[in-house]
Design a protein around this motif. Structure first.
Motif, PDB file in Angstrom:
ATOM      1  N   GLY A 165      -3.638  -4.244   1.392  1.00  0.00           N
ATOM      2  CA  GLY A 165      -3.423  -5.660   1.627  1.00  0.00           C
ATOM      3  C   GLY A 165      -3.491  -6.552   0.413  1.00  0.00           C
ATOM      4  O   GLY A 165      -3.435  -7.771   0.530  1.00  0.00           O
ATOM      5  N   ARG A 166      -3.576  -5.962  -0.783  1.00  0.00           N
ATOM      6  CA  ARG A 166      -3.702  -6.753  -2.010  1.00  0.00           C
ATOM      7  C   ARG A 166      -2.659  -6.300  -3.030  1.00  0.00           C
ATOM      8  O   ARG A 166      -2.438  -5.097  -3.204  1.00  0.00           O
ATOM      9  N   VAL A 167      -1.993  -7.250  -3.681  1.00  0.00           N
ATOM     10  CA  VAL A 167      -1.083  -6.906  -4.767  1.00  0.00           C
ATOM     11  C   VAL A 167      -1.925  -6.584  -6.000  1.00  0.00           C
ATOM     12  O   VAL A 167      -2.635  -7.446  -6.525  1.00  0.00           O
ATOM     13  N   ILE A 168      -1.849  -5.325  -6.427  1.00  0.00           N
ATOM     14  CA  ILE A 168      -2.704  -4.889  -7.528  1.00  0.00           C
ATOM     15  C   ILE A 168      -1.999  -4.942  -8.887  1.00  0.00           C
ATOM     16  O   ILE A 168      -2.651  -4.835  -9.928  1.00  0.00           O
ATOM     17  N   LYS A 169      -0.671  -5.120  -8.845  1.00  0.00           N
ATOM     18  CA  LYS A 169       0.061  -5.207 -10.109  1.00  0.00           C
ATOM     19  C   LYS A 169       1.438  -5.791  -9.866  1.00  0.00           C
ATOM     20  O   LYS A 169       2.116  -5.411  -8.910  1.00  0.00           O
ATOM     21  N   GLU A 170       1.846  -6.735 -10.711  1.00  0.00           N
ATOM     22  CA  GLU A 170       3.225  -7.205 -10.755  1.00  0.00           C
ATOM     23  C   GLU A 170       3.761  -6.919 -12.148  1.00  0.00           C
ATOM     24  O   GLU A 170       3.070  -7.137 -13.145  1.00  0.00           O
ATOM     25  N   ILE A 171       4.995  -6.447 -12.202  1.00  0.00           N
ATOM     26  CA  ILE A 171       5.541  -6.021 -13.489  1.00  0.00           C
ATOM     27  C   ILE A 171       7.064  -6.095 -13.425  1.00  0.00           C
ATOM     28  O   ILE A 171       7.665  -5.868 -12.373  1.00  0.00           O
ATOM     29  N   SER A 172       7.689  -6.447 -14.537  1.00  0.00           N
ATOM     30  CA  SER A 172       9.149  -6.473 -14.590  1.00  0.00           C
ATOM     31  C   SER A 172       9.672  -5.061 -14.818  1.00  0.00           C
ATOM     32  O   SER A 172       8.937  -4.169 -15.274  1.00  0.00           O
ATOM     33  N   ALA A 173      10.944  -4.846 -14.521  1.00  0.00           N
ATOM     34  CA  ALA A 173      11.545  -3.528 -14.728  1.00  0.00           C
ATOM     35  C   ALA A 173      11.507  -3.145 -16.206  1.00  0.00           C
ATOM     36  O   ALA A 173      11.310  -1.976 -16.551  1.00  0.00           O
ATOM     37  N   ALA A 174      11.693  -4.139 -17.081  1.00  0.00           N
ATOM     38  CA  ALA A 174      11.654  -3.866 -18.518  1.00  0.00           C
ATOM     39  C   ALA A 174      10.264  -3.411 -18.957  1.00  0.00           C
ATOM     40  O   ALA A 174      10.116  -2.452 -19.742  1.00  0.00           O
ATOM     41  N   GLN A 175       9.241  -4.079 -18.443  1.00  0.00           N
ATOM     42  CA  GLN A 175       7.862  -3.680 -18.775  1.00  0.00           C
ATOM     43  C   GLN A 175       7.548  -2.298 -18.203  1.00  0.00           C
ATOM     44  O   GLN A 175       6.880  -1.488 -18.848  1.00  0.00           O
ATOM     45  N   LEU A 176       8.037  -2.045 -16.997  1.00  0.00           N
ATOM     46  CA  LEU A 176       7.798  -0.742 -16.380  1.00  0.00           C
ATOM     47  C   LEU A 176       8.477   0.360 -17.174  1.00  0.00           C
ATOM     48  O   LEU A 176       7.907   1.437 -17.379  1.00  0.00           O
ATOM     49  N   ALA A 177       9.703   0.100 -17.628  1.00  0.00           N
ATOM     50  CA  ALA A 177      10.425   1.091 -18.431  1.00  0.00           C
ATOM     51  C   ALA A 177       9.663   1.400 -19.713  1.00  0.00           C
ATOM     52  O   ALA A 177       9.615   2.549 -20.173  1.00  0.00           O
ATOM     53  N   GLU A 178       9.050   0.376 -20.294  1.00  0.00           N
ATOM     54  CA  GLU A 178       8.252   0.577 -21.507  1.00  0.00           C
ATOM     55  C   GLU A 178       7.045   1.466 -21.210  1.00  0.00           C
ATOM     56  O   GLU A 178       6.706   2.366 -21.985  1.00  0.00           O
ATOM     57  N   ASN A 179       6.418   1.227 -20.060  1.00  0.00           N
ATOM     58  CA  ASN A 179       5.240   2.016 -19.687  1.00  0.00           C
ATOM     59  C   ASN A 179       5.595   3.435 -19.284  1.00  0.00           C
ATOM     60  O   ASN A 179       4.775   4.348 -19.418  1.00  0.00           O
TER      61      ASN A 179
END
Length: 304
Positions: free
Chosen positions: A210-224
């Motif tokens: 029930g909690r959003v634990i992370k928001e991230i852009s596709a570009a940031q996700l690709a970097e990770n």
């Protein structure tokens, strides 16, 4: 950044269960926002709340700048189209008649744009075929067509690819991309098919309990999540000097380990390190994915 939807400390409690727990999220205008979470995490509850089908227990949300406690939220919701859980369509009617019924429901003065919507979702040639004879993929596309009546600029889709065959999944993906790119419709899409979601989402929100634990852009996700080789050496300072000289990107993790990005020639690297009196202890290729990233967030070592 301009947001279509924001939530702040949103909670939804039932008698013995808390479905949403201090949920805060931000859906940027123009995004395809992938809402990721396992079954029971709260995805559908959040969608039902923002669509006005349920009231939050506490907290608030804002839709196009209007708070859910304001009278103007009703007008803001008219800019939304939604398919919640399963498409709300009439099985004994044709695709065209289903759309006409939605025109009536919304009080629209004419059927202007109806043929365009059918063509857009690939149902222009469905003719007199009743929905009960549609494939699952056709029903899903009809559900989206119904949601598009009234020309919304925010589309909310709850697991639209659930149960579809590979061809149906591709059709839904292409339709969502078309709506986003050609009609500038912001899309919030919940899904557990993470590999498919990674093909078109521009932003992600990961929900757990029930909690959003992370928001991230596709570009940031690709970097990770980009491919790398985890290198263990006797001295990462020497490794850094060598990699700088080779113009190879890297990230030092400790005195002994580093992630090295891009393609590397192991023999050349080992030789260069030997000249620096640095020993290569081990090499391990890593290829992270959206799925493994999500698992690390909810159950394993956290990515930062």
């Amino acid at each position: 950044m301009d947001y279509v939807l924001t939530t702040n400390g949103l909670e939804k409690r039932y008698k013995h269960f808390q479905a949403l727990n201090d949920l805060t999220m931000h859906v940027p205008k123009g995004a395809i926002y992938g809402f990721v979470g396992k079954n029971g995490a709260g995805k559908t509850t959040l969608i039902r709340v923002i669509c006005g089908l349920q009231e939050p227990t506490s907290g608030e949300y804002t839709l196009y700048g209007k708070r859910n406690t304001e009278k103007e939220i009703v007008k803001a919701r008219r800019r939304m189209g939604a398919v919640v859980e399963t498409p709300a369509v009439y099985s004994d009617m044709t695709a065209e008649d289903n759309l006409k019924q939605q025109y009536y429901n919304l009080g629209l003065p004419s059927f202007h744009g109806l043929e365009d919507i059918l063509a857009l979702v690939g149902l222009k040639d469905a003719g007199k075929k009743k929905v009960k004879h549609f494939s699952l993929g056709m029903r899903q596309r009809l559900g989206i067509a119904v949601a598009l009546v009234g020309s919304p600029d925010f589309l909310v889709l709850d697991e639209p690819a659930n149960g579809l065959d590979p061809q149906g999944i591709v059709e839904i993906r292409e339709l969502i991309l078309k709506l986003n790119r050609e009609r500038q419709i912001t899309v919030l899409i919940s899904s557990h098919i993470l590999d498919e979601l990674s093909k078109f989402a521009t932003h992600y929100g990961f929900i757990d309990s029930g909690r959003v634990i992370k928001e991230i852009s596709a570009a940031q996700l690709a970097e990770n999540c980009r491919k790398c080789v985890c290198v263990e050496v006797s001295d990462t300072k020497a490794l850094a000097r060598v990699l700088d000289g080779m113009k190879i990107d890297y990230k030092i993790l400790s005195d002994k380990t580093a992630d090295v990005y891009g393609k590397i020639n192991v023999s050349l690297l080992a030789s260069a390190l030997a000249r620096e009196n640095c020993e290569v202890i081990s090499l391990k290729e890593l290829d992270d994915s959206l799925e493994s990233y999500y698992i690390s967030l909810v159950g394993g070592e956290r990515h930062e």
